[in-house]
Design a protein around this motif. Structure first.
Motif, PDB file in Angstrom:
ATOM      1  N   GLN A 114       3.765  -2.732  28.031  1.00 18.59           N
ATOM      2  CA  GLN A 114       4.156  -4.187  28.233  1.00 18.59           C
ATOM      3  C   GLN A 114       2.836  -5.196  28.021  1.00 18.59           C
ATOM      4  O   GLN A 114       3.158  -6.262  27.299  1.00 18.59           O
ATOM      5  CB  GLN A 114       4.748  -4.243  29.690  1.00 18.59           C
ATOM      6  CG  GLN A 114       5.025  -5.754  30.082  1.00 18.59           C
ATOM      7  CD  GLN A 114       5.512  -5.730  31.542  1.00 18.59           C
ATOM      8  OE1 GLN A 114       6.637  -5.340  31.810  1.00 18.59           O
ATOM      9  NE2 GLN A 114       4.671  -6.295  32.314  1.00 18.59           N
ATOM     10  N   VAL A 118       2.432  -8.262  25.273  1.00 19.15           N
ATOM     11  CA  VAL A 118       2.025  -9.522  25.864  1.00 19.15           C
ATOM     12  C   VAL A 118       0.647  -9.995  25.227  1.00 19.15           C
ATOM     13  O   VAL A 118       0.734 -11.140  24.591  1.00 19.15           O
ATOM     14  CB  VAL A 118       1.660  -9.727  27.421  1.00 19.15           C
ATOM     15  CG1 VAL A 118       1.103 -10.802  27.733  1.00 19.15           C
ATOM     16  CG2 VAL A 118       2.820  -9.291  28.092  1.00 19.15           C
ATOM     17  N   GLN A 166      -1.182 -12.811  37.575  1.00 18.39           N
ATOM     18  CA  GLN A 166      -1.278 -11.074  37.266  1.00 18.39           C
ATOM     19  C   GLN A 166      -2.237 -10.716  38.067  1.00 18.39           C
ATOM     20  O   GLN A 166      -2.371  -9.645  38.669  1.00 18.39           O
ATOM     21  CB  GLN A 166      -0.923 -10.910  36.104  1.00 18.39           C
ATOM     22  CG  GLN A 166      -0.988  -9.356  35.966  1.00 18.39           C
ATOM     23  CD  GLN A 166       0.246  -8.949  36.521  1.00 18.39           C
ATOM     24  OE1 GLN A 166       1.320  -9.197  36.493  1.00 18.39           O
ATOM     25  NE2 GLN A 166       0.099  -7.458  37.026  1.00 18.39           N
TER      26      GLN A 166
ATOM     27  N   HIS B  57      16.136 -19.125  32.463  1.00 20.77           N
ATOM     28  CA  HIS B  57      15.015 -18.459  32.297  1.00 20.77           C
ATOM     29  C   HIS B  57      13.726 -19.323  32.802  1.00 20.77           C
ATOM     30  O   HIS B  57      12.657 -19.102  32.793  1.00 20.77           O
ATOM     31  CB  HIS B  57      14.762 -18.267  30.762  1.00 20.77           C
ATOM     32  CG  HIS B  57      14.574 -19.415  29.621  1.00 20.77           C
ATOM     33  ND1 HIS B  57      15.667 -20.619  29.645  1.00 20.77           N
ATOM     34  CD2 HIS B  57      13.471 -19.946  29.024  1.00 20.77           C
ATOM     35  CE1 HIS B  57      15.307 -21.542  28.988  1.00 20.77           C
ATOM     36  NE2 HIS B  57      14.125 -21.173  28.242  1.00 20.77           N
ATOM     37  N   MET B  65      10.133 -12.705  37.920  1.00 19.13           N
ATOM     38  CA  MET B  65      10.490 -11.176  37.223  1.00 19.13           C
ATOM     39  C   MET B  65       9.648 -11.323  36.065  1.00 19.13           C
ATOM     40  O   MET B  65       8.796 -10.523  35.381  1.00 19.13           O
ATOM     41  CB  MET B  65      11.895 -11.238  36.680  1.00 19.13           C
ATOM     42  CG  MET B  65      12.620 -10.326  37.676  1.00 19.13           C
ATOM     43  SD  MET B  65      14.118  -9.749  36.919  1.00 19.13           S
ATOM     44  CE  MET B  65      14.725 -11.134  36.398  1.00 19.13           C
ATOM     45  N   GLN B  66       9.651 -12.469  35.104  1.00 22.45           N
ATOM     46  CA  GLN B  66       8.755 -12.305  33.719  1.00 22.45           C
ATOM     47  C   GLN B  66       8.109 -13.686  33.885  1.00 22.45           C
ATOM     48  O   GLN B  66       8.715 -14.824  33.673  1.00 22.45           O
ATOM     49  CB  GLN B  66       9.915 -12.390  32.924  1.00 22.45           C
ATOM     50  CG  GLN B  66       9.640 -11.872  31.316  1.00 22.45           C
ATOM     51  CD  GLN B  66       8.574 -12.291  30.772  1.00 22.45           C
ATOM     52  OE1 GLN B  66       7.799 -13.292  31.201  1.00 22.45           O
ATOM     53  NE2 GLN B  66       8.539 -12.094  29.280  1.00 22.45           N
ATOM     54  N   VAL B  73      14.456  -8.690  30.224  1.00 25.07           N
ATOM     55  CA  VAL B  73      13.838  -7.748  31.188  1.00 25.07           C
ATOM     56  C   VAL B  73      14.642  -6.744  31.525  1.00 25.07           C
ATOM     57  O   VAL B  73      15.834  -6.913  31.676  1.00 25.07           O
ATOM     58  CB  VAL B  73      13.453  -8.682  32.620  1.00 25.07           C
ATOM     59  CG1 VAL B  73      12.778  -8.003  33.663  1.00 25.07           C
ATOM     60  CG2 VAL B  73      12.710 -10.091  32.245  1.00 25.07           C
ATOM     61  N   GLN B  80      10.194  -1.897  36.199  1.00 28.34           N
ATOM     62  CA  GLN B  80      10.767  -3.408  35.790  1.00 28.34           C
ATOM     63  C   GLN B  80       9.849  -3.659  34.619  1.00 28.34           C
ATOM     64  O   GLN B  80       8.508  -3.898  34.883  1.00 28.34           O
ATOM     65  CB  GLN B  80      10.401  -4.492  36.870  1.00 28.34           C
ATOM     66  CG  GLN B  80      10.951  -5.710  36.655  1.00 28.34           C
ATOM     67  CD  GLN B  80      11.316  -6.773  37.694  1.00 28.34           C
ATOM     68  OE1 GLN B  80      12.154  -6.595  38.626  1.00 28.34           O
ATOM     69  NE2 GLN B  80      10.386  -7.770  37.513  1.00 28.34           N
ATOM     70  N   PHE B  82       9.118  -6.232  30.950  1.00 25.28           N
ATOM     71  CA  PHE B  82       9.736  -7.104  29.962  1.00 25.28           C
ATOM     72  C   PHE B  82       8.832  -6.949  28.533  1.00 25.28           C
ATOM     73  O   PHE B  82       7.947  -5.842  28.380  1.00 25.28           O
ATOM     74  CB  PHE B  82       9.209  -8.545  30.625  1.00 25.28           C
ATOM     75  CG  PHE B  82       7.818  -8.855  31.006  1.00 25.28           C
ATOM     76  CD1 PHE B  82       7.536  -8.571  32.371  1.00 25.28           C
ATOM     77  CD2 PHE B  82       6.991  -9.236  30.041  1.00 25.28           C
ATOM     78  CE1 PHE B  82       6.341  -8.860  32.829  1.00 25.28           C
ATOM     79  CE2 PHE B  82       5.657  -9.622  30.459  1.00 25.28           C
ATOM     80  CZ  PHE B  82       5.452  -9.507  31.974  1.00 25.28           C
ATOM     81  N   GLU B  83       8.949  -7.738  27.574  1.00 26.56           N
ATOM     82  CA  GLU B  83       8.691  -7.500  26.047  1.00 26.56           C
ATOM     83  C   GLU B  83       9.479  -6.454  25.488  1.00 26.56           C
ATOM     84  O   GLU B  83       9.430  -5.295  25.875  1.00 26.56           O
ATOM     85  CB  GLU B  83       7.362  -7.299  26.131  1.00 26.56           C
ATOM     86  CG  GLU B  83       6.161  -8.193  26.311  1.00 26.56           C
ATOM     87  CD  GLU B  83       6.387  -9.420  25.325  1.00 26.56           C
ATOM     88  OE1 GLU B  83       6.640  -9.079  24.208  1.00 26.56           O
ATOM     89  OE2 GLU B  83       6.046 -10.453  25.755  1.00 26.56           O
TER      90      GLU B  83
END
Lengths: 238, 271
Positions: A114, A118, A166, B57, B65-66, B73, B80, B82-83
């Motif tokens: 992921q 990103v 993050q 969104h 979440m994103q 997602v 969980q 994303f991408e």
């Protein structure tokens, strides 16, 4: 005892230039995994005037990398290109030794994928124009275009805010372990901070700053910089 | 939907929560994940995140979440992610034992799939995405597409297609002689460009016979994957049966997102 032992060729070969962003990614991964490699110097940007041949335009190179770019990676089983694909392959193949760059379980591996995506889809498009115009332009005797630099840095700032959030939760991007995702950020970020003087973007965000200082001071990275830019850096661990 | 049972102890009464996908049926990236789920025969629930009208969104619940505010997602028990390209890798890895072998059958196959997935992400996508946005999706979002930008991006795409042509003259699909994640990843944007953007001639132009076979291969794959018989609905009846929100008579949302069955109109934020 014979004076010279049997020559054991390196397990793999990388075509590219050590100061190139994408080739750096591959070299760093090989070094982290302590895999012996042979570097075939190929400079698609034409930065090194000593390399006169444009090998990457020849048919026999294009047969292996049809887009004519570097790096190209070859080992006993595969011939492949695209740096982020190569580093995944190396991390998977040599999972049994060295740092676990791809995580140790399915959840960690998914997070690495992921954050690598990103980096590829959000970070890279924001930082690349800035670095091209602030750093590479000068290398080729040109002046960067401020109309490209400023929007690119603004876009990058938004991405850095998300990274900061993050990194408040985890020590590194994909979790509490150094991974391919963090590694992938090193080449461009190093140039932006240390060659373009934009370190304040990172130092004003405390968690981001801590993360950067941590990954930048990895012995493999410092060793790689000393080899790639011998006229600028030396390896402090030597 | 939460479940108290330990899923490792499969009992007759345990309920396995379905995979939850947050996205929009008209979104290319969501389509990529949906196609992968279908190829791997994984049951899923689509939670619609309307990015056109209600801008779901950008809402805090979604951003939690994103953080980049983008769909899709995926939620699968405690994971969980994303991408879309990370999600499809996860699905292909997790369900390696059944469905289409999207990662091939050997380590070498897998390396080639990773390589061509990256080619799609780094070379194909940047060339095709602006064209699809300006020719197809902009009106969906109430904006005017710029044909000049579309034209420039298509010029770049032509160069990439030349390379693909060379590769596809040697192997049936991109990563080898098997349909893989890499080919799948190209389908959403390509489908929109060819069918809704009217640029089929790019693929079938001149000597691009192999390119044409890519297009055919993709179309065939689309027909096969979106075998609406699975939904017990006939293709011919779908349009008649869909209500304004895109649901069939049994209430199931038809998420055949890359087919022309759902007319080009903004989703009205259902759910």
């Amino acid at each position: 005892m014979p004076l010279c032992g049997k020559y054991i060729p390196p397990k793999c070969r990388v075509y590219g230039a050590p100061y190139s962003i994408c080739t750096s990614r591959v070299i760093m991964t090989l070094m982290e995994k302590e895999v012996d490699y042979e570097l075939r110097l190929l400079d698609t940007a034409g930065r090194d005037f000593r390399i006169l041949t444009k090998e990457y335009k020849e048919p026999r190179y294009l047969a292996l990398q049809p887009f004519g770019k570097t790096p190209l990676f070859q080992d006993s089983e595969v011939k492949m290109f695209e740096s982020r694909a190569i580093i995944r392959y190396i991390a998977r193949k040599h999972d049994d030794h060295g740092p676990h760059l791809y995580g140790t379980n399915e959840k960690e591996r998914t997070m690495v994928d992921q954050w690598l995506e990103v980096e590829a889809q959000n970070y890279n498009p924001a930082i690349a124009p800035a670095v091209f115009h602030l750093v590479f332009a000068a290398w080729f005797g040109k002046i960067g275009d401020i109309r490209v630099i400023n929007p690119s840095l603004e876009r990058l700032e938004k991405v850095l805010d998300i990274y900061e959030a993050q990194l408040m939760k985890t020590r590194y991007l994909a979790g509490d372990f150094f991974s391919l995702a963090d590694l992938s950020h090193l080449p461009f970020t190093h140039l932006l901070i240390n060659h373009a003087g934009k370190g304040d973007l990172y130092s004003k965000r405390p968690f981001l700053k801590a993360w950067w200082e941590d990954i930048f001071s990895r012995p493999t990275w410092l060793k790689h910089l000393a080899k790639a830019f011998p006229h600028i850096y030396y390896d402090p661990n030597e | 939907m939460s479940c108290e049972h330990d899923h490792d102890m499969a009992t007759a009464s345990s309920v396995v929560p379905k995979v939850k996908l947050f996205g929009a049926p008209y979104s290319t990236c969501t389509s990529r994940v949906i196609m992968c789920l279908m190829e791997k025969q994984v049951d899923y629930d689509l939670q619609v995140v309307d990015i056109a009208k209600t801008q779901d969104h950008k809402k805090p619940e979604f951003l939690a979440m994103q953080p980049f505010g983008m769909i899709p997602v995926l939620q699968d028990k405690d994971i969980q992610v994303f991408e879309s390209r990370a999600i499809v890798r996860y699905i292909a890895r997790k369900h390696e034992g059944h469905g289409t072998p999207l990662y091939g059958t050997s380590e070498k196959d897998r390396a080639m799939v990773e390589q061509w997935l990256e080619v799609e992400a780094q070379n194909y996508n940047p060339a095709i995405a602006p064209a699809v946005w300006h020719l197809v999706h902009a009106p969906l979002f109430g904006q005017q597409g710029d044909p000049a930008i579309a034209a420039t991006s298509l010029q770049k795409l032509e160069k990439v297609l030349d390379v693909y042509e060379g590769v596809l003259s040697k192997s049936k699909y991109l990563a080898g002689d098997f349909f893989s994640l890499a080919d799948l990843s190209h389908i959403p944007f390509t489908h929109y460009l060819i069918n809704d953007g009217g640029k089929a001639q790019l693929i079938s132009a001149g000597d691009r016979k192999q390119g044409c076979s890519v297009c055919n291969m993709m179309s065939l794959k689309v027909v096969k994957t979106y075998d609406l018989q699975k939904f017990r609905v006939n293709v011919g009846d779908v349009v008649a049966q869909l209500d304004p929100e895109g649901r069939a008579s049994d209430g199931r949302l038809i998420v055949d997102s890359i087919s022309r069955v759902i007319p080009k109109r903004p989703c009205s934020g259902f759910q």
